[in-house]
Design a protein around this motif. Structure first.
Motif, PDB file in Angstrom:
ATOM      1  N   TYR A 184      71.376 -19.027  16.131  1.00 32.56           N
ATOM      2  CA  TYR A 184      70.325 -18.720  17.101  1.00 32.56           C
ATOM      3  C   TYR A 184      69.007 -19.232  16.550  1.00 32.56           C
ATOM      4  N   VAL A 185      68.127 -19.679  17.456  1.00 32.52           N
ATOM      5  CA  VAL A 185      66.802 -20.086  17.008  1.00 32.52           C
ATOM      6  C   VAL A 185      65.762 -19.539  17.976  1.00 32.52           C
ATOM      7  N   VAL A 186      64.674 -19.028  17.405  1.00 27.37           N
ATOM      8  CA  VAL A 186      63.581 -18.471  18.208  1.00 27.37           C
ATOM      9  C   VAL A 186      62.300 -19.204  17.843  1.00 27.37           C
ATOM     10  N   ILE A 187      61.518 -19.572  18.858  1.00 31.37           N
ATOM     11  CA  ILE A 187      60.219 -20.210  18.600  1.00 31.37           C
ATOM     12  C   ILE A 187      59.093 -19.405  19.252  1.00 31.37           C
ATOM     13  N   GLN A 188      57.939 -19.477  18.612  1.00 30.32           N
ATOM     14  CA  GLN A 188      56.706 -18.926  19.172  1.00 30.32           C
ATOM     15  C   GLN A 188      55.565 -19.823  18.703  1.00 30.32           C
ATOM     16  N   LYS A 189      54.755 -20.237  19.663  1.00 32.21           N
ATOM     17  CA  LYS A 189      53.603 -21.070  19.312  1.00 32.21           C
ATOM     18  C   LYS A 189      52.381 -20.156  19.220  1.00 32.21           C
ATOM     19  N   TYR A 190      51.795 -20.087  18.039  1.00 37.48           N
ATOM     20  CA  TYR A 190      50.662 -19.183  17.809  1.00 37.48           C
ATOM     21  C   TYR A 190      49.350 -19.954  17.711  1.00 37.48           C
ATOM     22  N   ILE A 191      48.306 -19.420  18.349  1.00 39.47           N
ATOM     23  CA  ILE A 191      46.950 -19.957  18.192  1.00 39.47           C
ATOM     24  C   ILE A 191      46.143 -18.966  17.344  1.00 39.47           C
ATOM     25  N   HIS A 192      45.475 -19.496  16.313  1.00 37.09           N
ATOM     26  CA  HIS A 192      44.731 -18.628  15.393  1.00 37.09           C
ATOM     27  C   HIS A 192      43.248 -18.515  15.749  1.00 37.09           C
ATOM     28  N   ASP A 193      42.703 -17.344  15.459  1.00 40.04           N
ATOM     29  CA  ASP A 193      41.245 -17.168  15.450  1.00 40.04           C
ATOM     30  C   ASP A 193      40.811 -17.373  13.993  1.00 40.04           C
ATOM     31  N   GLY A 257      38.654 -31.065  16.353  1.00 40.20           N
ATOM     32  CA  GLY A 257      37.697 -31.497  17.373  1.00 40.20           C
ATOM     33  C   GLY A 257      37.724 -30.619  18.607  1.00 40.20           C
ATOM     34  N   LEU A 258      38.915 -30.143  18.949  1.00 36.79           N
ATOM     35  CA  LEU A 258      39.048 -29.285  20.132  1.00 36.79           C
ATOM     36  C   LEU A 258      38.989 -27.803  19.762  1.00 36.79           C
ATOM     37  N   GLY A 259      38.831 -27.523  18.486  1.00 40.02           N
ATOM     38  CA  GLY A 259      38.765 -26.130  18.048  1.00 40.02           C
ATOM     39  C   GLY A 259      40.105 -25.423  18.137  1.00 40.02           C
ATOM     40  N   GLU A 260      41.204 -26.185  18.046  1.00 35.16           N
ATOM     41  CA  GLU A 260      42.532 -25.576  18.141  1.00 35.16           C
ATOM     42  C   GLU A 260      43.202 -25.550  16.768  1.00 35.16           C
ATOM     43  N   PHE A 261      43.647 -24.341  16.366  1.00 34.69           N
ATOM     44  CA  PHE A 261      44.299 -24.172  15.068  1.00 34.69           C
ATOM     45  C   PHE A 261      45.522 -23.288  15.268  1.00 34.69           C
ATOM     46  N   GLY A 262      46.688 -23.756  14.870  1.00 35.95           N
ATOM     47  CA  GLY A 262      47.866 -22.952  15.162  1.00 35.95           C
ATOM     48  C   GLY A 262      48.961 -23.021  14.127  1.00 35.95           C
ATOM     49  N   THR A 263      49.928 -22.110  14.308  1.00 38.47           N
ATOM     50  CA  THR A 263      51.178 -22.132  13.550  1.00 38.47           C
ATOM     51  C   THR A 263      52.309 -22.130  14.567  1.00 38.47           C
ATOM     52  N   TYR A 264      53.217 -23.091  14.449  1.00 40.20           N
ATOM     53  CA  TYR A 264      54.410 -23.081  15.285  1.00 40.20           C
ATOM     54  C   TYR A 264      55.482 -22.368  14.507  1.00 40.20           C
ATOM     55  N   ASP A 292      51.409  -5.571  12.860  1.00 38.25           N
ATOM     56  CA  ASP A 292      51.144  -6.618  11.866  1.00 38.25           C
ATOM     57  C   ASP A 292      49.736  -7.170  12.110  1.00 38.25           C
ATOM     58  N   ARG A 293      48.866  -7.063  11.130  1.00 36.92           N
ATOM     59  CA  ARG A 293      47.463  -7.462  11.347  1.00 36.92           C
ATOM     60  C   ARG A 293      47.285  -8.970  11.438  1.00 36.92           C
ATOM     61  N   ILE A 294      48.329  -9.735  11.101  1.00 31.41           N
ATOM     62  CA  ILE A 294      48.308 -11.178  11.309  1.00 31.41           C
ATOM     63  C   ILE A 294      48.060 -11.446  12.805  1.00 31.41           C
ATOM     64  N   LEU A 295      48.523 -10.494  13.657  1.00 37.00           N
ATOM     65  CA  LEU A 295      48.427 -10.680  15.114  1.00 37.00           C
ATOM     66  C   LEU A 295      47.005 -10.504  15.636  1.00 37.00           C
ATOM     67  N   ASP A 296      46.142  -9.834  14.859  1.00 40.52           N
ATOM     68  CA  ASP A 296      44.734  -9.734  15.272  1.00 40.52           C
ATOM     69  C   ASP A 296      44.058 -11.093  15.201  1.00 40.52           C
ATOM     70  N   PHE A 297      44.703 -12.052  14.527  1.00 38.09           N
ATOM     71  CA  PHE A 297      44.118 -13.387  14.352  1.00 38.09           C
ATOM     72  C   PHE A 297      45.067 -14.482  14.814  1.00 38.09           C
ATOM     73  N   SER A 298      46.154 -14.111  15.462  1.00 36.57           N
ATOM     74  CA  SER A 298      47.182 -15.074  15.866  1.00 36.57           C
ATOM     75  C   SER A 298      47.793 -14.607  17.176  1.00 36.57           C
ATOM     76  N   LYS A 299      47.666 -15.446  18.218  1.00 36.26           N
ATOM     77  CA  LYS A 299      48.160 -15.037  19.534  1.00 36.26           C
ATOM     78  C   LYS A 299      49.283 -15.974  19.963  1.00 36.26           C
ATOM     79  N   PRO A 300      50.473 -15.415  20.280  1.00 32.82           N
ATOM     80  CA  PRO A 300      51.555 -16.295  20.727  1.00 32.82           C
ATOM     81  C   PRO A 300      51.309 -16.766  22.165  1.00 32.82           C
TER      82      PRO A 300
END
Ligand code: HEM
Length: 320
Positions: A184-193, A257-264, A292-300
């Protein structure tokens, strides 16, 4: 060959355990309506291994690998095979403050290599073959950042299983015979503050992650009942203290440049419930309310579940 022989034909898993690479593309598609689209997809999936060979040969040092996942709602029509026991759509989780959302996705292509151009070339040839049989939901290009750090600045992937514990963690065996050799594989694309994240001290960040930043040393778990780190919330044990590992190959992505920072986020597991349990602990918290406080700075911005059948199963899709 007699049935007993073909049943014993070797099962060859996909290259889920391919090494971490400098570059990766995450391609999520939906299969369009109609028998023609399904037929095209079956045919392309049966030739993905050949397509991968065509590209991989062009630089054998580049560790090219592509793993293909098939989502729950496409499984029956695309494969016409028994359903893997745990396969179902991504389970949404609503915590008090943060939600793990479920988004569309029938097919996942996790394309990895040391070279962005090889990944590009494979994806180009793949999309040519799929044509108008599919709709692109998302394409994300990830890159390896310094010493395997995510954009939060922490080394990401340390606790992955290694050696002989890899197949035991990621590959289904006798517990679900018709799905054996799959995963099984699960993905979530997270955008960071990142601005918010960087406003904290290194010590605060370390207590959120559960490891030191520079040296990547594990910190002790917080006492029961108190705010747990990401590392602790993502640790799943049975009553005897045996840990259930998953295999992650997270990738940073973004555009300053677009202000986008993420973790896939991408996690492979023999047991889907383990990844779901990790997410529940992250979003609901343990105890509930202390998420998980990582989520205060990371939104899926996405959430999808797929099954990764063995190569030998994909190869045969067009024959039957
Ligand atoms: C550990 C980052 C999301 C599962 C870690 C570590 C980092 C990290 C830095 C510590 C080093 C390591 O062992 O790799 C992130 C980031 C995420 C994210 C930046 C997204 C914003 C997730 C999700 C899951 C997950 C959604 C599972 C559903 C794990 C697991 C560990 C871990 C299983 C290892 C725990 C252990 O020490 O046994 N993550 N993670 N992570 N993470 Fe995540």
């Amino acid at each position: 060959p007699p049935a007993s022989m073909s049943r014993r034909a070797p099962i060859e898993p996909q290259r889920i355990d391919a090494p971490l690479t400098q570059s990766a593309t995450f391609l999520v598609l939906t299969v369009n309506e109609g028998p023609e689209a399904t037929k095209t997809v079956r045919s392309v999936l049966s030739s993905v291994a050949d397509l991968a060979k065509n590209v991989a040969i062009r630089d054998l040092n580049a560790s090219f690998a592509c793993t293909v996942g098939i989502g729950s709602s496409a499984w029956d029509s695309v494969t016409r095979l028994p359903r893997p026991a745990e396969l179902h759509p991504f389970k949404e989780i609503k915590g008090k403050e943060h939600a793990a959302i479920s988004t569309p996705g029938d097919l996942l292509f996790h394309i990895r290599s040391e070279r962005r151009d090889l990944n590009f070339e494979f994806e180009r040839q793949l999309m040519d073959l799929l044509g108008d049989a599919v709709t692109v939901v998302d394409e994300t290009n990830g890159f390896r950042y310094f010493d395997v750090r995510d954009l939060l600045g922490f080394v990401d992937g340390t606790a992955n299983p290694v050696g002989s514990s890899v197949p035991a963690s990621i590959l289904i065996a006798e517990e679900d015979a018709s799905a054996s050799g799959g995963s099984y594989v699960v993905i979530q694309k997270y955008i960071h503050d990142l601005k918010g994240w960087k406003s904290m001290s290194t010590e605060e960040q370390e207590s959120i992650i559960g490891r030191s930043k520079l040296e990547n040393i594990e910190l002790d778990d917080a006492p029961d009942g108190q705010q747990q780190s990401h590392k602790s919330l993502a640790t799943i044990e049975d009553d005897d203290g045996n840990e259930f590992d998953i295999l992650r190959d997270n990738m940073p992505f973004g555009s300053p440049g677009l202000g986008e920072f993420g973790t896939y986020f991408i996690g492979y597991s023999r047991r889907l419930w383990v990844i779901e349990k990790m997410m529940e602990r992250m979003f609901v918290g343990d105890p509930p309310g202390l998420h998980d406080r990582i989520l205060d700075f990371s939104k899926p911005t996405s959430g999808c579940t797929f099954f990764v059948p063995p190569t030998t199963v994909l190869d045969k899709l067009i024959d039957d």
